[in-house]
Design a protein around this motif. Structure first.
Motif, PDB file in Angstrom:
ATOM      1  N   LEU A  66     -39.597  44.890  31.939  1.00 21.07           N
ATOM      2  CA  LEU A  66     -40.537  45.041  33.054  1.00 21.07           C
ATOM      3  C   LEU A  66     -41.458  43.829  33.164  1.00 21.07           C
ATOM      4  O   LEU A  66     -41.720  43.142  32.179  1.00 21.07           O
ATOM      5  N   HIS A  67     -41.967  43.589  34.368  1.00 21.35           N
ATOM      6  CA  HIS A  67     -42.941  42.540  34.643  1.00 21.35           C
ATOM      7  C   HIS A  67     -44.124  43.182  35.381  1.00 21.35           C
ATOM      8  O   HIS A  67     -44.324  42.948  36.575  1.00 21.35           O
ATOM      9  N   PRO A  68     -44.938  44.010  34.694  1.00 24.05           N
ATOM     10  CA  PRO A  68     -45.970  44.800  35.372  1.00 24.05           C
ATOM     11  C   PRO A  68     -47.212  44.001  35.774  1.00 24.05           C
ATOM     12  O   PRO A  68     -47.568  43.012  35.145  1.00 24.05           O
ATOM     13  N   PHE A  69     -47.831  44.483  36.849  1.00 21.75           N
ATOM     14  CA  PHE A  69     -49.125  43.975  37.298  1.00 21.75           C
ATOM     15  C   PHE A  69     -49.891  45.164  37.876  1.00 21.75           C
ATOM     16  O   PHE A  69     -49.327  46.230  38.118  1.00 21.75           O
ATOM     17  N   VAL A  70     -51.203  44.983  38.088  1.00 21.66           N
ATOM     18  CA  VAL A  70     -52.057  46.064  38.578  1.00 21.66           C
ATOM     19  C   VAL A  70     -52.705  45.651  39.896  1.00 21.66           C
ATOM     20  O   VAL A  70     -53.126  44.510  40.064  1.00 21.66           O
ATOM     21  N   ILE A  71     -52.784  46.614  40.808  1.00 17.19           N
ATOM     22  CA  ILE A  71     -53.544  46.442  42.044  1.00 17.19           C
ATOM     23  C   ILE A  71     -54.701  47.438  41.979  1.00 17.19           C
ATOM     24  O   ILE A  71     -54.478  48.643  41.821  1.00 17.19           O
ATOM     25  N   ALA A  72     -55.935  46.931  42.061  1.00 17.69           N
ATOM     26  CA  ALA A  72     -57.123  47.795  42.085  1.00 17.69           C
ATOM     27  C   ALA A  72     -57.568  47.937  43.532  1.00 17.69           C
ATOM     28  O   ALA A  72     -57.737  46.935  44.234  1.00 17.69           O
ATOM     29  N   ARG A  73     -57.735  49.188  43.977  1.00 19.04           N
ATOM     30  CA  ARG A  73     -58.134  49.459  45.361  1.00 19.04           C
ATOM     31  C   ARG A  73     -59.345  50.380  45.390  1.00 19.04           C
ATOM     32  O   ARG A  73     -59.499  51.235  44.525  1.00 19.04           O
ATOM     33  N   LEU A  74     -60.138  50.220  46.427  1.00 18.44           N
ATOM     34  CA  LEU A  74     -61.252  51.120  46.686  1.00 18.44           C
ATOM     35  C   LEU A  74     -60.951  51.847  47.985  1.00 18.44           C
ATOM     36  O   LEU A  74     -60.745  51.219  49.023  1.00 18.44           O
ATOM     37  N   HIS A  75     -60.895  53.186  47.917  1.00 14.21           N
ATOM     38  CA  HIS A  75     -60.624  54.018  49.086  1.00 14.21           C
ATOM     39  C   HIS A  75     -61.914  54.685  49.531  1.00 14.21           C
ATOM     40  O   HIS A  75     -62.618  55.285  48.721  1.00 14.21           O
ATOM     41  N   GLY A  76     -62.228  54.608  50.814  1.00 13.22           N
ATOM     42  CA  GLY A  76     -63.405  55.267  51.358  1.00 13.22           C
ATOM     43  C   GLY A  76     -63.519  55.050  52.851  1.00 13.22           C
ATOM     44  O   GLY A  76     -63.016  54.051  53.379  1.00 13.22           O
ATOM     45  N   ASN A  77     -64.147  55.979  53.539  1.00 13.65           N
ATOM     46  CA  ASN A  77     -64.314  55.914  54.999  1.00 13.65           C
ATOM     47  C   ASN A  77     -62.977  55.732  55.712  1.00 13.65           C
ATOM     48  O   ASN A  77     -62.884  55.030  56.707  1.00 13.65           O
ATOM     49  N   GLY A  78     -61.918  56.339  55.173  1.00 14.63           N
ATOM     50  CA  GLY A  78     -60.608  56.246  55.813  1.00 14.63           C
ATOM     51  C   GLY A  78     -59.930  54.899  55.668  1.00 14.63           C
ATOM     52  O   GLY A  78     -58.962  54.620  56.362  1.00 14.63           O
ATOM     53  N   GLN A  79     -60.428  54.055  54.780  1.00 10.12           N
ATOM     54  CA  GLN A  79     -59.862  52.725  54.586  1.00 10.12           C
ATOM     55  C   GLN A  79     -59.565  52.501  53.107  1.00 10.12           C
ATOM     56  O   GLN A  79     -60.129  53.164  52.250  1.00 10.12           O
ATOM     57  N   ALA A  80     -58.699  51.555  52.829  1.00  6.33           N
ATOM     58  CA  ALA A  80     -58.416  51.130  51.462  1.00  6.33           C
ATOM     59  C   ALA A  80     -58.573  49.620  51.401  1.00  6.33           C
ATOM     60  O   ALA A  80     -58.026  48.897  52.230  1.00  6.33           O
ATOM     61  N   LYS A  81     -59.334  49.152  50.422  1.00  4.79           N
ATOM     62  CA  LYS A  81     -59.568  47.721  50.269  1.00  4.79           C
ATOM     63  C   LYS A  81     -59.044  47.284  48.906  1.00  4.79           C
ATOM     64  O   LYS A  81     -59.385  47.875  47.881  1.00  4.79           O
ATOM     65  N   ILE A  82     -58.216  46.255  48.893  1.00  3.30           N
ATOM     66  CA  ILE A  82     -57.731  45.717  47.619  1.00  3.30           C
ATOM     67  C   ILE A  82     -58.852  44.887  47.005  1.00  3.30           C
ATOM     68  O   ILE A  82     -59.367  43.957  47.620  1.00  3.30           O
TER      69      ILE A  82
END
Length: 160
Positions: A66-82
């Motif tokens: 495997l070659h794993p990586f992480v994406i951190a997102r903030l979900h709120g107000n109907g939106q998702a921000k990376i």
């Protein structure tokens, strides 16, 4: 109290005027405090540390490739921000991310992100682990995720 008419002048004493002025000032102060609290942000240093026992969904026997990586997102107000995407770590089912892999970031949390009203969903911080397919540079496979609401994040913060 009888209704006022044009013929009955309103008589106010200096004490009445001072009391009204004082009340208006207090209301204004309370409003300013409320606005200040809503706008105040708390910076939180977030560190993505690692994952263990990741399984290759395409070939469980080949999880070490495997070659794993992480994406951190903030979900709120109907939106998702990376917020952050780490670099991938090659050939491992037990990745440990370090500073060179872009594992640290600062998240500014405001009070409105942790208040939960009856009509709004809570703000959520999500960490999604994906695999970068070495044979196809455009392909990424979902490996797993974890998420928590922002009130939980703040409750578990420590000042160091």
């Amino acid at each position: 109290m009888a209704p006022c008419s044009e013929s009955a002048p309103l008589i106010m004493t200096q004490k009445d005027i001072e009391l009204m002025s004082k009340t208006a000032q207090e209301k204004n102060k309370n409003k300013q405090k409320k606005i200040g609290k809503e706008l105040k942000k708390t910076p939180i240093l977030v560190e993505i540390i690692g994952a263990t026992n990741l399984i290759n969904p395409n070939n469980p026997e080949e999880s070490s490739s495997l070659h794993p990586f992480v994406i951190a997102r903030l979900h709120g107000n109907g939106q998702a921000k990376i917020l952050r995407r780490t670099k991938r770590i090659k050939d491992t089912a037990n990745p440990i991310w370090c500073i060179e892999h872009r594992c640290l970031f600062v998240l500014d949390v405001s009070l409105d992100m942790v208040r939960i009203s009856r009509h709004a969903l809570p703000w959520v911080l999500e960490f999604e682990v994906r695999n970068k397919d070495a044979s196809d540079p455009l392909s990424c496979t979902y490996l797993g995720s974890v998420s928590m609401d922002m009130s939980t994040v703040l409750q578990n913060c420590t000042e160091e």
